[in-house]
Design a protein around this motif. Structure first.
Motif, PDB file in Angstrom:
ATOM      1  N   ARG A 284      29.561 -90.601-116.222  1.00 51.16           N
ATOM      2  CA  ARG A 284      28.792 -89.670-115.728  1.00 51.16           C
ATOM      3  C   ARG A 284      29.145 -88.497-117.140  1.00 51.16           C
ATOM      4  O   ARG A 284      27.756 -88.082-117.345  1.00 51.16           O
ATOM      5  CB  ARG A 284      29.431 -89.012-115.102  1.00 51.16           C
ATOM      6  N   ASN A 285      29.908 -88.593-117.398  1.00 46.14           N
ATOM      7  CA  ASN A 285      30.071 -87.876-119.416  1.00 46.14           C
ATOM      8  C   ASN A 285      28.738 -88.422-120.086  1.00 46.14           C
ATOM      9  O   ASN A 285      28.197 -87.564-121.013  1.00 46.14           O
ATOM     10  CB  ASN A 285      31.758 -87.518-120.126  1.00 46.14           C
ATOM     11  N   ILE A 286      29.175 -89.741-120.346  1.00 40.94           N
ATOM     12  CA  ILE A 286      28.403 -90.221-121.259  1.00 40.94           C
ATOM     13  C   ILE A 286      26.720 -90.239-120.885  1.00 40.94           C
ATOM     14  O   ILE A 286      25.945 -89.730-121.810  1.00 40.94           O
ATOM     15  CB  ILE A 286      28.095 -91.902-121.151  1.00 40.94           C
ATOM     16  N   VAL A 287      26.762 -89.774-120.009  1.00 49.59           N
ATOM     17  CA  VAL A 287      24.945 -90.326-119.301  1.00 49.59           C
ATOM     18  C   VAL A 287      24.309 -88.650-119.315  1.00 49.59           C
ATOM     19  O   VAL A 287      22.791 -88.578-119.793  1.00 49.59           O
ATOM     20  CB  VAL A 287      24.543 -90.971-118.034  1.00 49.59           C
ATOM     21  N   THR A 288      25.826 -87.827-118.608  1.00 47.55           N
ATOM     22  CA  THR A 288      25.057 -86.694-117.900  1.00 47.55           C
ATOM     23  C   THR A 288      25.448 -85.117-118.758  1.00 47.55           C
ATOM     24  O   THR A 288      24.523 -84.287-118.645  1.00 47.55           O
ATOM     25  CB  THR A 288      25.065 -85.831-116.400  1.00 47.55           C
ATOM     26  N   ASN A 289      26.405 -85.643-119.836  1.00 45.98           N
ATOM     27  CA  ASN A 289      27.272 -84.217-120.401  1.00 45.98           C
ATOM     28  C   ASN A 289      26.354 -83.906-121.693  1.00 45.98           C
ATOM     29  O   ASN A 289      26.052 -84.478-122.597  1.00 45.98           O
ATOM     30  CB  ASN A 289      28.697 -84.650-120.849  1.00 45.98           C
ATOM     31  N   PRO A 290      25.549 -82.568-121.435  1.00 45.58           N
ATOM     32  CA  PRO A 290      25.264 -82.033-122.761  1.00 45.58           C
ATOM     33  C   PRO A 290      25.686 -82.507-124.797  1.00 45.58           C
ATOM     34  O   PRO A 290      25.148 -81.823-124.992  1.00 45.58           O
ATOM     35  CB  PRO A 290      24.680 -80.518-122.897  1.00 45.58           C
ATOM     36  N   GLU A 291      27.221 -82.535-124.824  1.00 45.28           N
ATOM     37  CA  GLU A 291      28.011 -82.604-125.292  1.00 45.28           C
ATOM     38  C   GLU A 291      27.732 -83.975-126.181  1.00 45.28           C
ATOM     39  O   GLU A 291      27.914 -83.670-127.214  1.00 45.28           O
ATOM     40  CB  GLU A 291      28.737 -81.615-125.650  1.00 45.28           C
ATOM     41  N   VAL A 292      27.282 -84.827-125.836  1.00 44.77           N
ATOM     42  CA  VAL A 292      27.784 -86.048-126.338  1.00 44.77           C
ATOM     43  C   VAL A 292      26.091 -86.864-126.215  1.00 44.77           C
ATOM     44  O   VAL A 292      25.833 -86.328-125.241  1.00 44.77           O
ATOM     45  CB  VAL A 292      28.468 -87.171-124.785  1.00 44.77           C
ATOM     46  N   ARG A 293      26.448 -87.336-127.534  1.00 47.35           N
ATOM     47  CA  ARG A 293      25.078 -87.856-128.292  1.00 47.35           C
ATOM     48  C   ARG A 293      25.285 -89.391-128.409  1.00 47.35           C
ATOM     49  O   ARG A 293      26.143 -89.371-129.749  1.00 47.35           O
ATOM     50  CB  ARG A 293      24.662 -86.953-129.296  1.00 47.35           C
TER      51      ARG A 293
END
Length: 91
Positions: free
Chosen positions: A34-43
Motif C-alpha cells: 500500500r505504501n509503495i503503490v499509493t503513498n504520494p511521498e514514495v517515488r
C-alpha cells in the motif's frame, strides 16, 4: 535428518502459531505494498524521484483519508459494545 525436523515442527499444536505469524506477515506485506503503490511521498521510478518535493495536497489527503478510516470515524471505539453495555448499564 529432514524428516525429524519436519515431524518436530508440523504438529497440530503448532498450526495456530503458523496462522498467527502468517497473518502478521500478510498484514505487513499489505501495508508495504500500500505504501509503495499509493503513498504520494514514495517515488519508485527515476523520473518521479527527479521531480523533487511536490506540493500535491489533494493526493496526500486522499491517501490519509482512506476508506477504512472513513468507515470507523463515527463508530464507538469498542470491540464488543453489547457485552460492554450489558455489564456497565444495568436495567
Amino acid at each position: 535428518m529432514a524428516s525429524a525436523t519436519l515431524n518436530r515442527w508440523l504438529r497440530p499444536e503448532v498450526y495456530p502459531l503458523f496462522l498467527a505469524v502468517g497473518t502478521a506477515v500478510g498484514i505487513c506485506g499489505m501495508q508495504l505494498i500500500r505504501n509503495i503503490v499509493t503513498n504520494p511521498e514514495v517515488r519508485v521510478t527515476k523520473e518521479n524521484r527527479a521531480a523533487g518535493i511536490l506540493e500535491n495536497f489533494a493526493e496526500g489527503e486522499k491517501y490519509a483519508e482512506h476508506s477504512l478510516r472513513k468507515f470507523v470515524r463515527n463508530k464507538s471505539p469498542e470491540i464488543m459494545p453489547s457485552v460492554n453495555n450489558f455489564f456497565s448499564k444495568p436495567n
